[in-house]
Design an enzyme around this catalytic site. Structure first.
Site, mmCIF file in Angstrom:
data_model
loop_
_atom_site.group_PDB
_atom_site.id
_atom_site.type_symbol
_atom_site.label_atom_id
_atom_site.label_comp_id
_atom_site.label_asym_id
_atom_site.label_seq_id
_atom_site.Cartn_x
_atom_site.Cartn_y
_atom_site.Cartn_z
ATOM 1 C CE1 TYR A 212 31.825 21.933 69.718
ATOM 2 C CE2 TYR A 212 30.992 23.666 68.268
ATOM 3 C CZ TYR A 212 30.854 22.876 69.400
ATOM 4 O OH TYR A 212 29.755 23.041 70.207
ATOM 5 C CB SER B 210 27.039 23.542 67.168
ATOM 6 O OG SER B 210 27.393 24.895 66.973
#
Lengths: 242, 79
Positions: free
Chosen positions: A150, A137
């Site tokens: 995350y 990401s």
């Protein structure tokens, strides 16, 4: 025909990757909970003339990963291409983040991909050909408020992939990371219209990304033509990290 | 299976899996120095041994294996 294993393929980016690769490969649709949705993805691939199988696994559990690979290898010999896509979020700001929120995200998003990659790589070494693709990401590159866990897990994938690329390059195995930006999926559906406009404002390409934008790059990285690209991080984010 | 039979199988696996010149493969040959097998190569031959002889080899068992002869003896002891 080569066999591709896509984890987290019942929806979102993983589903789009599975459908795209279904045109050229046998596709294993990995899922954790959404059996019905995963079966639908496999059926859709078959309807288009492809070969597909939905396989349940919890990537955070090594035994579950082993069982899934045993099942796949019974039918398809080996996984030639592994798309490490499965991931979870448990957002919280750092002062309030619980140990569970940290550990669960790291265990699934980072350690889980270590399990799947380790299991797949042995057959790839033997076969002297393979592709590992990690769906990370842009958050792993830039960080994001409320996503320390995350972001850390997604940044960790970059180190994992780069190290693998150096270990197995001599066996015609490449390992790359794709870093999607804002892509229209369930994971970004919470973003309201006002925030959506603000996000698009920051982008060079004035729209949200689509899962297909990711799937197209994955498709290229699977091909022989991509053999000189390895250990790289490829942001697909409409220019967000430029 | 006799030791010399194990050696013959090992020799042919080294030739097939790693493309090593058969003349170089002797009981005294050192895996890394003489046969130039890297760490991934060791992984490959171990997997080949496991398939060929239908055994499982733990990483710990490999720590004392530096020559073809030591590999042959390990395999022979497990059969």
């Amino acid at each position: 025909m080569k066999t591709v294993f896509v984890t987290g393929a019942s929806r979102g980016i993983g589903k789009s990757i599975a459908l795209e690769l279904g045109k050229d490969y046998q596709v294993i649709v990995g899922f954790s909970n959404s059996k019905d949705k995963a079966d639908e993805v496999a059926e859709e691939i078959k309807k288009l003339g492809g070969e597909s199988l939905a396989v349940q696994l919890n990537i955070a559990d090594r035994n579950s990963v082993d069982e899934a690979f045993n099942l796949i290898e019974k039918t398809y010999k080996q996984v030639d291409i592994l798309i490490n896509n499965a991931g979870i979020t448990k957002d919280n700001i750092l002062p309030r983040m619980k140990d569970d929120e940290w550990n669960d995200v790291i265990q699934t998003n980072l350690t889980g991909n270590f399990y799947t990659s380790q299991r797949a790589i042995k057959k790839m070494i033997k076969n002297k050909w393979g592709r590992l693709i990690f769906i990370s990401s842009v958050v792993g590159i830039s960080g994001n408020q409320g996503q320390a866990n995350y972001a850390a897990s997604k940044a960790g994938l970059i180190g994992l992939s780069k190290s693998i690329s150096k270990e197995v390059g001599s066996r015609n195995i490449t390992s790359n990371v794709i870093a999607p930006g804002y892509i229209e999926t369930d994971m970004t559906s919470f973003i309201d219209d006002e925030n959506r406009e603000n996000i698009i404002e920051q982008l060079s390409i004035k729209r949200m990304g689509m899962p297909e934008d990711i799937a197209n790059m994955v498709s290229f990285l699977c091909k022989d033509e991509s053999e000189y690209i390895t250990g790289q991080v490829i942001p697909i984010d409409g220019g967000l990290t430029t | 299976m006799e030791v010399n039979e194990v050696f013959d199988k090992v020799k042919s696996l080294f030739e097939e899996e790693l493309g090593i010149d058969s003349e170089k493969i002797t009981m005294d040959a050192k895996l890394e120095e003489d046969l130039e097998i890297d760490s991934l190569g060791i992984v490959e031959v171990v997997m080949a041994f496991e398939d060929e002889f239908e055994i499982e080899i733990d990483d710990e068992e490999l720590t004392d294996v530096g020559t073809v002869g030591q590999a042959v003896n390990l395999l022979h002891s497990k059969l």
